[in-house]
Design a protein around this motif. Sequence first.
Motif, PDB file in Angstrom:
ATOM      1  N   MET A 178      40.043  38.341  41.799  1.00 33.55           N
ATOM      2  CA  MET A 178      38.923  38.394  40.858  1.00 33.55           C
ATOM      3  C   MET A 178      38.804  37.088  40.081  1.00 33.55           C
ATOM      4  SD  MET A 178      38.641  42.240  39.429  1.00 33.55           S
ATOM      5  CE  MET A 178      37.854  43.501  40.422  1.00 33.55           C
ATOM      6  N   GLY A 179      37.702  36.956  39.385  1.00 33.48           N
ATOM      7  CA  GLY A 179      37.430  35.737  38.622  1.00 33.48           C
ATOM      8  C   GLY A 179      36.068  35.239  39.033  1.00 33.48           C
ATOM      9  N   HIS A 180      35.055  35.792  38.380  1.00 29.62           N
ATOM     10  CA  HIS A 180      33.689  35.496  38.774  1.00 29.62           C
ATOM     11  C   HIS A 180      33.266  34.101  38.337  1.00 29.62           C
ATOM     12  CE1 HIS A 180      30.418  37.500  40.681  1.00 29.62           C
ATOM     13  NE2 HIS A 180      29.606  36.851  39.880  1.00 29.62           N
ATOM     14  N   THR A 200      41.179  40.506  29.170  1.00 29.33           N
ATOM     15  CA  THR A 200      40.572  40.359  30.492  1.00 29.33           C
ATOM     16  C   THR A 200      41.595  39.755  31.452  1.00 29.33           C
ATOM     17  OG1 THR A 200      38.979  39.150  31.879  1.00 29.33           O
ATOM     18  CG2 THR A 200      39.464  38.154  29.785  1.00 29.33           C
ATOM     19  N   ILE A 201      41.557  40.226  32.660  1.00 26.36           N
ATOM     20  CA  ILE A 201      42.441  39.641  33.673  1.00 26.36           C
ATOM     21  C   ILE A 201      41.984  38.223  34.021  1.00 26.36           C
ATOM     22  CG2 ILE A 201      42.999  41.911  34.646  1.00 26.36           C
ATOM     23  CD1 ILE A 201      41.289  41.038  37.119  1.00 26.36           C
ATOM     24  N   ASP A 202      40.747  37.882  33.637  1.00 25.46           N
ATOM     25  CA  ASP A 202      40.207  36.569  34.008  1.00 25.46           C
ATOM     26  C   ASP A 202      40.718  35.430  33.118  1.00 25.46           C
ATOM     27  OD1 ASP A 202      38.780  37.984  35.863  1.00 25.46           O
ATOM     28  OD2 ASP A 202      36.887  37.919  34.768  1.00 25.46           O
ATOM     29  N   ARG A 204      30.238  49.085  30.739  1.00 25.00           N
ATOM     30  CA  ARG A 204      29.703  47.722  30.611  1.00 25.00           C
ATOM     31  C   ARG A 204      28.393  47.717  29.835  1.00 25.00           C
ATOM     32  NH1 ARG A 204      32.640  43.830  32.812  1.00 25.00           N
ATOM     33  NH2 ARG A 204      33.948  44.292  34.620  1.00 25.00           N
ATOM     34  N   GLY A 223      35.382  45.608  31.782  1.00 26.84           N
ATOM     35  CA  GLY A 223      36.332  46.103  32.788  1.00 26.84           C
ATOM     36  C   GLY A 223      37.653  46.498  32.152  1.00 26.84           C
ATOM     37  N   ARG A 267      43.425  45.289  38.491  1.00 17.77           N
ATOM     38  CA  ARG A 267      43.213  45.734  37.104  1.00 17.77           C
ATOM     39  C   ARG A 267      43.998  46.995  36.776  1.00 17.77           C
ATOM     40  NH1 ARG A 267      36.909  44.910  36.652  1.00 17.77           N
ATOM     41  NH2 ARG A 267      36.892  47.135  36.269  1.00 17.77           N
ATOM     42  N   GLU A 324      36.856  35.095  43.343  1.00 18.78           N
ATOM     43  CA  GLU A 324      35.610  35.829  43.615  1.00 18.78           C
ATOM     44  C   GLU A 324      34.342  34.992  43.406  1.00 18.78           C
ATOM     45  OE1 GLU A 324      35.482  38.662  40.535  1.00 18.78           O
ATOM     46  OE2 GLU A 324      33.969  39.912  41.474  1.00 18.78           O
ATOM     47  N   TYR A 336      40.103  46.154  42.769  1.00 22.60           N
ATOM     48  CA  TYR A 336      40.509  46.777  41.502  1.00 22.60           C
ATOM     49  C   TYR A 336      42.005  47.007  41.361  1.00 22.60           C
ATOM     50  CZ  TYR A 336      35.536  47.285  40.990  1.00 22.60           C
ATOM     51  OH  TYR A 336      34.212  46.998  40.893  1.00 22.60           O
TER      52      TYR A 336
HETATM   53  O1  F6P Z   1      36.424  42.167  33.817  1.00 19.11           O
HETATM   54  C1  F6P Z   1      36.627  41.094  34.624  1.00 19.11           C
HETATM   55  C2  F6P Z   1      36.488  41.403  36.075  1.00 19.11           C
HETATM   56  O2  F6P Z   1      37.718  41.831  36.501  1.00 19.11           O
HETATM   57  C3  F6P Z   1      35.965  40.196  36.860  1.00 19.11           C
HETATM   58  O3  F6P Z   1      36.963  39.374  37.362  1.00 19.11           O
HETATM   59  C4  F6P Z   1      35.141  40.828  37.946  1.00 19.11           C
HETATM   60  O4  F6P Z   1      34.122  39.951  38.334  1.00 19.11           O
HETATM   61  C5  F6P Z   1      34.596  42.034  37.276  1.00 19.11           C
HETATM   62  O5  F6P Z   1      35.571  42.422  36.345  1.00 19.11           O
HETATM   63  C6  F6P Z   1      34.211  43.153  38.208  1.00 19.11           C
HETATM   64  O6  F6P Z   1      34.178  44.345  37.509  1.00 19.11           O
HETATM   65  P1  F6P Z   1      33.288  45.645  37.731  1.00 19.11           P
HETATM   66  O7  F6P Z   1      33.135  45.824  39.181  1.00 19.11           O
HETATM   67  O8  F6P Z   1      34.083  46.695  37.052  1.00 19.11           O
HETATM   68  O9  F6P Z   1      31.988  45.417  37.045  1.00 19.11           O
END
Ligand code: F6P
Length: 368
Positions: free
Chosen positions: A187-189, A143-145, A81, A19, A293, A240, A290
């Motif tokens: 965000m933050g999976h 990464t923002i995470d 990705r 991302g 980001r 998230e 988004y």
């Molecule tokens: O790159 C980290 C992130 O911002 C996560 O927090 C989020 O789960 C993911 O990207 C979502 O990214 P995309 O929709 O671009 O795959």
Amino acid sequence: MINIRKSATRTFGILTAGGDCPGLNAAIRGVCRAAHDRYGMDIVGIANGYRGLIEGDWRTLRPSDVYGILTRGGTILGTSREKPFKVSGRESDEVPEEKVAAIKDNYRKLNLDCLVVLGGNGTNTTGYHLACEGLNVLGLPKTIDNDIQGTDRSFGFNSALAIGTEAIDRLHSTAQSHSRVIVIELMGHKAGWLALYAGIAGGGDVILIPEIPYHIETVGRHLMERAEQGKAFSIVVVAEGALSAEEARMDKKERKRYREQYGAPSVGYRVAREIKEVTGMETRPTVLGYVQRGGIPSASDRVLATSLGTAAADMLARGEYGRMVALSGDSISSVDLSVPAGKVRSVPPDHYMIDTALAVGTHLGMKG
Ligand code: F6P
């Protein structure tokens, strides 16, 4: 007269993967300016992450290409990705070896002495695998995470934190005016750093992160107690990847089915609905998405990205490969690429920010 210093690396490729986030361009500029101006290295900019190296999409990067990009969001190189070591689906007839072979071929064709990869866990993991395949690789943590093992901070996090905090500030107006509960999903999976920090900075009343499975009844009780104390509105910050205690006991398949049955588009919507169900309070979800980001990097991210970038150039000059540049305390250091590979840096249960949140009366979804 410019004094060009000795360098073990003459030519390197640079790519951004995963991302996008604020600070990527600042880091590209940091690496390229120092590598070119101090050491006279030649630079190949690879488009769209590892995909560009597989498909042969690259261009020479000249100093003029990185002028004026310090403050720009996104990445001038583009990103994707693409994970060359992963088969994308069971039905896929893709053979991952072909992608890896293409990367190795193109690395040689370009006469690269090293490949510099700017990215998160996935990117640095791929970098590690490529290093195991014999390529010289250097990683930078973005990464923002903020969930990369081996570094205390990744660039992108501070900017996203500012955006998340401002969003919470703004939501306070509506929550207060309408006496509502507003759930904001950040965000933050896999890790809850962003939700935890933004939640504390914005004064969230409840913060739910993946590391602490939540009990909706206790969340509801906390919100009702606030209402009884005359606080008619509340802000609930949800990462998230937050999940309920019930979901935490399920395996992946069961959890997927359970979520589909519930029918909410994301966790923020689900938590909002659950709160309404257990409290009867008027509740609304907001998913920031988004926006987190995008845009210009914060001053702190510009400084971090630039320092990590210039340190990477020094490592290239010393021929120190197979490592990820890192922030350790207040110093720039580096770790072996095996350190971030395949891992996630989660919020530890005894992290001081957990206690900080609890100490100011923020509920974290725990039982009791
Ligand atoms: O790159 C980290 C992130 O911002 C996560 O927090 C989020 O789960 C993911 O990207 C979502 O990214 P995309 O929709 O671009 O795959």
